[in-house]
Design an enzyme around this catalytic site. Sequence first.
Site, short mmCIF file in Angstrom:
data_model
loop_
_atom_site.label_atom_id
_atom_site.label_comp_id
_atom_site.label_asym_id
_atom_site.label_seq_id
_atom_site.Cartn_x
_atom_site.Cartn_y
_atom_site.Cartn_z
N GLU A 94 58.34 30.25 19.56
CA GLU A 94 56.92 29.88 19.44
C GLU A 94 56.70 29.41 18.01
O GLU A 94 56.65 30.22 17.08
CB GLU A 94 56.04 31.08 19.78
N CYS A 135 48.55 29.16 14.04
CA CYS A 135 49.53 28.14 14.45
C CYS A 135 48.89 27.01 15.24
O CYS A 135 49.44 25.91 15.30
CB CYS A 135 50.66 28.78 15.25
#
Length: 457
Positions: free
Chosen positions: A210, A244
Site C-alpha cells: 500500500e 497517502c
Amino acid sequence: MNKLTDLISSQRAYFLSGATRPLAFRQVQLKKLREAIKNREAGLTEALQKDLHKPTLEAFASEIAIVYEEMKFILKKLPGWVKPARRPTPLVHFPARSWVQSEPLGCVLVIAPWNYPFQLLISPLMGAIAAGNCVILKPSELAPHTSAFVANLIKDTFGPEFVACVEGGVDVNTALLEERFDYIFYTGGAPVAKIVATAAAKHLTPVTLELGGKSPALIDSSAPLRLTARRLIWGKFFNAGQTCVAPDYVLVPKDKQKALIEEMKLAVQDYFGADPHKSPDYARIINQRHFERLKQLIPPSPLDIGGETDAADKYIAPTVFSCDDWESPVMQEEIFGPLLPVLGYEDAEQALQFIESHPKPLALYIFSRNKRQQNNVLARLSFGGGCVNDTLVHLATPHLPFGGVGGSGYGSYHGRSSFECFSHFKPILKRGTWLDVPLRYPPYKNKLRWVKKLLTL
C-alpha cells in the site's frame, strides 16, 4: 536461534495446532481487540497527540472510529465469508460437485507507517485475525508514543504465539524481513516497498504493498467552486497533509483558478482561523527531517495562502500557491505535507494527458456536475480509487476495497477484501464413485470424436 526466529517458530507451531481456525475463535479475538481499544481510547488519543499533534476529532475519526466501523462489518459478515462457496461443475465431470473454501495463510507480517500509526496497523490485523492467521505487527518507530501504546495493547490482549508486536527501527525491519513469513502486508513509501518486495521474493512470500503517489484533484468548469474548495482544503490539510490519498495537486480551468484560490482562502480561515499556528485543529509534521524536506519544496513568495514555518514546533502552515511550471520541483515527487499547488489548464484534454503521463496515482478526485465528464475521467484514467465531488472518504467505508495500482501499490484490503487478502481460496472438485465413464482413459482409439462432442456441447 534469535528471539525473532523463536517468536515466529512459536507462532507457526500455534497455527499448525489448528487453534486459530474455528470461526468462534476468530470472533472472540476480534471482540477482545475491540474491547481493549475501547478501554484505552484516552491513552491512544494522547499518544497520537504527542506524535503528530493530532486534533482529538481527527484522531477519533481517522484512527479509532474507522476501526470500530470495520470491526462491526467484519463480525457481521464473517460467518458468511468462511462458508464454502458452491461453483458450477461442467457436465464432462459428472457425477461431481465443486466449491471453493477459504483457509488462513499461516504466520503473517504487518508493517505500518507513521502517518496513521494506529489505524494502518490495526485494520490489516483485523483482516488477518478474521482469516485465521497468526500475526506479527511492526509499528513505525517514527511515531514512538503510538508504537509503545500498540505494543502494550497487544501484549495485554493476546498471547505472543497468536499476535505479537515488535518495536524498533530499521534494524528490526531488516531482521524481520530476513525471516520467512506466509504473507507480508506493507504500508509506506515506494523505496522501502522495493526492499520489502525483494526480501519477500527470496522466500516466494506474497505481499500487499500500500503505497502512494501524486494524487490529482481535477476540477472542471461545472464544479461548484465554494463546495469544491471546502472539500479540497479539508482533504488536503487533514493530518497536515500527511495522508497517502491527500490531494497532491489541483488541476483547474485557467479562468477559474483565481476564483478557486479565493474560495480556498476563505475555507482555510474558516477551518483554522486567521493564524493556523494557534489552531487546536491542525496537526504537525512528524519529525525534523520531513519538516526540512517540505520546507525546501515551498516556492519563493508570493504565495496565495500560508508559507509560514516554525522549526521548533515542526509547524508548516496550510499553504496553497499557483503553479505555472508543471515541471517544477514540487511536481516531481509526492508532497506528503501541507503544500498544495494549483495548476491552470487550457482544456480538459491537456489535463487528462498530464495525469496520464505520470505514474498511476493511489487516488484521484474529480469535481464536476457534468455526468458525461465524470464518466469519461473514471473510464479513461487509471488510479487506485477515488471520489466524485469529494476527497478521502472512499477509504472510510468497509464496503469498498482500498489499494493502489502500478506504482501506487498492489493488493487491496478493507472489509471483505481484508479477509480475502489474508486467505487462500482452495478450489475443490469432488467426484462421485458410482459412475466411471472410461472415455478419458487409454487406449484412445475411436474416442476422439466422442470427446469432441462432449466438450463442445
